[in-house]
Design a protein around this motif. Structure first.
Motif, PDB file in Angstrom:
ATOM      1  N   GLY A  78       0.828  -1.204   0.000  1.00 40.44           N
ATOM      2  CA  GLY A  78       0.000   0.000   0.000  1.00 40.44           C
ATOM      3  C   GLY A  78       0.859   1.249   0.000  1.00 40.44           C
ATOM      4  N   ASP A  79       0.570   2.146   0.945  1.00 41.71           N
ATOM      5  CA  ASP A  79       1.324   3.399   1.046  1.00 41.71           C
ATOM      6  C   ASP A  79       2.711   3.208   1.652  1.00 41.71           C
ATOM      7  N   HIS A  80       2.983   2.016   2.146  1.00 44.42           N
ATOM      8  CA  HIS A  80       4.260   1.762   2.806  1.00 44.42           C
ATOM      9  C   HIS A  80       5.247   1.155   1.810  1.00 44.42           C
ATOM     10  N   ARG A  81       6.373   1.813   1.647  1.00 45.78           N
ATOM     11  CA  ARG A  81       7.409   1.256   0.781  1.00 45.78           C
ATOM     12  C   ARG A  81       8.099   0.102   1.482  1.00 45.78           C
ATOM     13  N   PRO A  82       8.402  -0.975   0.785  1.00 46.22           N
ATOM     14  CA  PRO A  82       9.199  -2.040   1.400  1.00 46.22           C
ATOM     15  C   PRO A  82      10.543  -1.491   1.868  1.00 46.22           C
ATOM     16  N   SER A  83      11.040  -2.015   2.947  1.00 49.89           N
ATOM     17  CA  SER A  83      12.297  -1.553   3.522  1.00 49.89           C
ATOM     18  C   SER A  83      13.465  -1.786   2.574  1.00 49.89           C
ATOM     19  N   ARG A  84      14.417  -0.868   2.610  1.00 46.37           N
ATOM     20  CA  ARG A  84      15.653  -1.049   1.851  1.00 46.37           C
ATOM     21  C   ARG A  84      16.372  -2.321   2.280  1.00 46.37           C
ATOM     22  N   PHE A  85      16.128  -2.761   3.528  1.00 45.39           N
ATOM     23  CA  PHE A  85      16.811  -3.952   4.032  1.00 45.39           C
ATOM     24  C   PHE A  85      16.438  -5.204   3.245  1.00 45.39           C
ATOM     25  N   LEU A  86      15.229  -5.231   2.679  1.00 48.49           N
ATOM     26  CA  LEU A  86      14.836  -6.391   1.875  1.00 48.49           C
ATOM     27  C   LEU A  86      15.748  -6.516   0.659  1.00 48.49           C
ATOM     28  N   GLY A  87      15.987  -5.405  -0.009  1.00 44.48           N
ATOM     29  CA  GLY A  87      16.876  -5.442  -1.164  1.00 44.48           C
ATOM     30  C   GLY A  87      18.303  -5.753  -0.780  1.00 44.48           C
ATOM     31  N   GLU A  88      18.738  -5.257   0.368  1.00 45.40           N
ATOM     32  CA  GLU A  88      20.117  -5.487   0.787  1.00 45.40           C
ATOM     33  C   GLU A  88      20.419  -6.962   1.026  1.00 45.40           C
ATOM     34  N   THR A  89      19.420  -7.739   1.428  1.00 37.42           N
ATOM     35  CA  THR A  89      19.666  -9.161   1.698  1.00 37.42           C
ATOM     36  C   THR A  89      19.967  -9.963   0.443  1.00 37.42           C
TER      37      THR A  89
END
Length: 733
Positions: A605-616
């Motif tokens: 929704g209005d919440h962007r996924p955390s940058r930490f997801l991509g970093e993993t």
């Protein structure tokens, strides 16, 4: 014991100081038990060995495992926590006449009473702080400040100037000094004093230091990255020049900076204090498989203050599977699938960065009748005073007769706080329930209130009288109206003891409004907020990442992995580089709790996924793990395309399992899933512009174009559109 070569090296450490960097799940306890037995076999007297564990449960576990492994009749060394060591040292210094005899305050209410008295004295010089300074949350913040002064051995004024304790806390330094006087006058001490008082006395008297030194040959400290400066200075005194110190820990798991810990304690500070030390790695985890080991290595790599160490999965570890899901439904689907596979819910844990992020997940579990338990019972959503009050406001829209219930009125007048003592609110609620009219200005009930308090309460009474006419509104519209009329966001930020606490309370409001938008029936939503529930031993455990430190579960679901939630920050309080690194270490701890399956959940929704997801780079980790399993069946495997080939190649070389890998371009639609777009985004986001956005806007996956924007004065402005390789190779990139 079956030990790895790295563990054998630690056990057989010959002499001098040692620093052991142990990844999550590296078998530290097994290694340290073997180390102690090795020292005893070499003929070292048990009384010359001191083992320090971080908390009581860790100490009890270590003692039990040491006793089980030792030969029958073998005398064993002292195993203590820092507080028990400080207590024994305090008793000795008291017997010697160095310290005055004091009684330990063991109950929270005792400390709160003392701090209340100290605050009242401080308010004589800081009257502007007013009665708010005596509220429970402000006293809790003062207790935190006082404990931090003693944990860091800091000057109170210097510490206060360095840290952000929020509004209306200018009296803290004076209150601390008054509290110290009260403790001395009344012959009392706090738990922090068990270390603070002995260290101050020992550091001030060389003859006294000499008196406590010379009794130890070996000191072993677990979880060294989490000790504070006072604990480290006490160790330096007790070890002196004779004892060899072995520090065991992981700077990547330092998550208690808010109470005095620091990653540099395990890195530079150890050798600065104790001198030259031999470094030993414990790189092999016995907890999870290659996919999660690689994800953890990727996740922590962006930190600068960290050891140069990879986490390697042992060959017999579970084949850990990773996934990313969206929303509460993904949580429910995951648990349903877990049960279909014949697994128990009590094998699963739901982790959150803060308790506010657990609210939508608690409500989803309640709706579906999925049993769960919380590590803190006061964090059940319906037991939170603010949630209870908001449900009461909504209930008034359906039942106007609640205006005649003084208990109900007291709840609504009290939350969020109007900064008025409860006894005055109680008298006002009783009068309003009886008369149904706001008192005259000269009424004694109002005369004792300040003008802004009268205005706040009068506005709230007007809202209460209006709500019975709003029963036809949707739950979300009604809740947003209540939140706006009581100025909940402003009040919660002002009432919070610390900035981060205020931000969490405001996030709770956002979560409740989001949940209300999913409800069509007001009565059903109120019932959901009020639904009685108790901890179920057979249910899913819900706890915070801080509470999960040192633990593990077969299934871990990490909720609320959204930008601004994890990592936690706001536009008013952006991330500094040190804070971002601390958040990243907390994320690293969170994902490494899993054994068989890790599911990271963002809200969408209005919440962007955390940058930490991509970093993993979790998908890369899965592909590498699958290739390692299938390696023997493929004659000439094609190169694996991964976002960080150098890191993956290093991991494979350490395993002795060479596989061909090559760099991949960013994949369209993925969130910062390549080294290129992430590194560009990180630099723009934190070094230059404040809030940046990265997206792939055109091109095929092998040749994408990255669009970089940032927000300034409320507008999104385009910075550039370039291929990721140009960002990495261009001047200044």
């Amino acid at each position: 014991m079956r030990l790895t070569s790295e563990q054998h090296a630690v056990v057989g450490h010959p002499e001098g100081h040692a620093r052991v960097a142990a990844v999550a799940g590296a078998g530290k306890t097994t290694t340290l038990v073997a180390r102690v037995l090795h020292l005893l076999e070499r003929g070292m007297a048990p009384g010359r060995i001191l083992v320090l564990m971080f908390n009581r449960s860790a100490r009890e576990d270590f003692q039990a495992r040491l006793a089980a492994a030792a030969p029958a009749g073998q005398a064993l060394p002292d195993v203590r926590t820092f507080h028990s060591l400080g207590h024994r040292l305090t008793q000795s210094l008291t017997r010697w006449g160095v310290l005055e005899n004091r009684r330990l305050l063991t109950a929270d209410w005792q400390l709160e009473r003392l701090l209340r008295q100290a605050t009242q004295q401080a308010l004589e010089a800081f009257p502007e702080a007013g009665e708010r300074a005596l509220e429970a949350e402000k006293l809790e913040a003062l207790a935190h400040f006082s404990g931090l002064v003693k944990a860091e051995m800091a000057e109170p004024a210097e510490l206060y100037a360095r840290l952000d304790f929020g509004e209306d806390t200018e009296h803290f330094v004076a209150a601390f000094e008054h509290a110290e006087t009260l403790l001395a006058d009344q012959g009392l001490m706090t738990y922090a004093d068990l270390l603070y008082r002995p260290v101050r006395a020992l550091e001030a008297d060389p003859a006294l230091r000499a008196r406590v030194q010379g009794f130890l040959d070996q000191v072993i400290i677990d979880e060294y990255q989490d000790i504070n400066p006072t604990q480290q200075r006490l160790l330096a005194v007790l070890a002196g020049r004779q004892a060899a110190v072995m520090a065991v820990g992981d700077a990547n798991q330092c998550i208690y900076e808010w109470r005095g810990a620091h990653p540099d304690t395990m890195l530079e500070d150890f050798t600065a204090i104790f001198g030259e030390a031999r470094d030993y790695p414990l790189s092999t985890t016995f907890r999870h498989g290659h996919a999660l080991a690689l994800a953890a290595n990727h996740a922590i790599e962006a930190n600068r203050r960290r050891p140069d160490q990879l986490c390697l999965a042992a060959p017999d570890n579970p084949d850990t599977r990773l996934a990313v899901g969206q929303g509460s439904q993904a949580l429910l689907d995951e648990l349903a699938g877990w049960q279909r596979d014949g697994r128990r819910l009590d094998e699963a844990c739901l982790l959150v960065r803060s308790w506010a992020l657990s609210v939508p997940l608690q409500l989803a579990l309640l709706r579906e009748g999925v049993p769960f338990r919380l590590s803190r019972e006061d964090r059940f959503v319906f037991r939170l005073p603010l949630v209870e009050a908001l449900a009461g406001y909504l209930a008034l829209a359906l039942d106007g007769q609640l205006l005649r219930d003084p208990g109900h009125l007291l709840l609504l007048l009290s939350q969020p706080t109007p900064f008025v003592p409860r006894e005055r609110l109680s008298a006002l609620a009783a009068r309003l329930a009886e008369t149904q009219r706001w008192p005259e200005r000269q009424d004694p009930l109002l005369a004792s209130l300040k003008p802004h308090q009268r205005r706040t309460l009068k506005r709230r009474w007007a809202l209460l009288c209006e709500l019975p006419k709003r029963g036809g509104w949707s739950p979300a519209k009604l809740l947003e109206h209540v939140v706006e009329e009581v100025e909940a966001e402003k009040v919660l930020k002002r009432a919070a003891a610390r900035r981060d606490k205020g931000e969490e309370d405001v996030r709770l409001l956002d979560v409740l409004v989001e949940q209300a938008k999913e409800a069509s029936d007001l009565a059903a939503f109120i019932e959901l907020l009020r639904r009685p529930v108790e901890n179920r031993d057979d249910g899913v455990l819900i706890t915070t990442v801080h509470g999960a430190k040192g633990l593990e579960w077969p299934l871990v679901m990490l909720g609320g992995v959204n930008e601004e939630d994890f990592p936690h920050y706001t536009r008013d309080n952006p991330l500094s580089p040190p804070r971002l690194e601390e958040e990243r270490r907390l994320f690293y701890v969170a994902i490494t709790r899993a054994c068989e399956r890790l599911v990271m959940l963002h809200d969408g929704g209005d919440h962007r996924p955390s940058r930490f997801l991509g970093e993993t780079a979790w998908q890369d980790g899965q592909r590498v793990a699958e290739r390692l399993v299938a390696e023997d069946t493929e004659a000439a495997p094609a190169p694996l395309r991964v976002s960080r080939p150098a890191l993956v190649q290093r991991y494979l070389e350490r395993l002795g399992r060479p596989l061909p890998v090559e760099a991949s371009a960013a994949q369209t639609g993925q969130v910062a899933d390549s080294a290129a777009d992430y590194r560009v985004g990180q630099r723009l986001n934190h070094a230059v512009f404040g809030e940046g956005e990265i997206s792939v806007v055109e091109g095929d996956p092998a040749n994408p174009v990255i669009e970089v924007r940032f927000r300034q004065a409320g507008r999104r402005r385009l910075i550039a559109r370039r291929a990721p390789i140009e960002w990495l190779e261009g001047e200044g990139a």
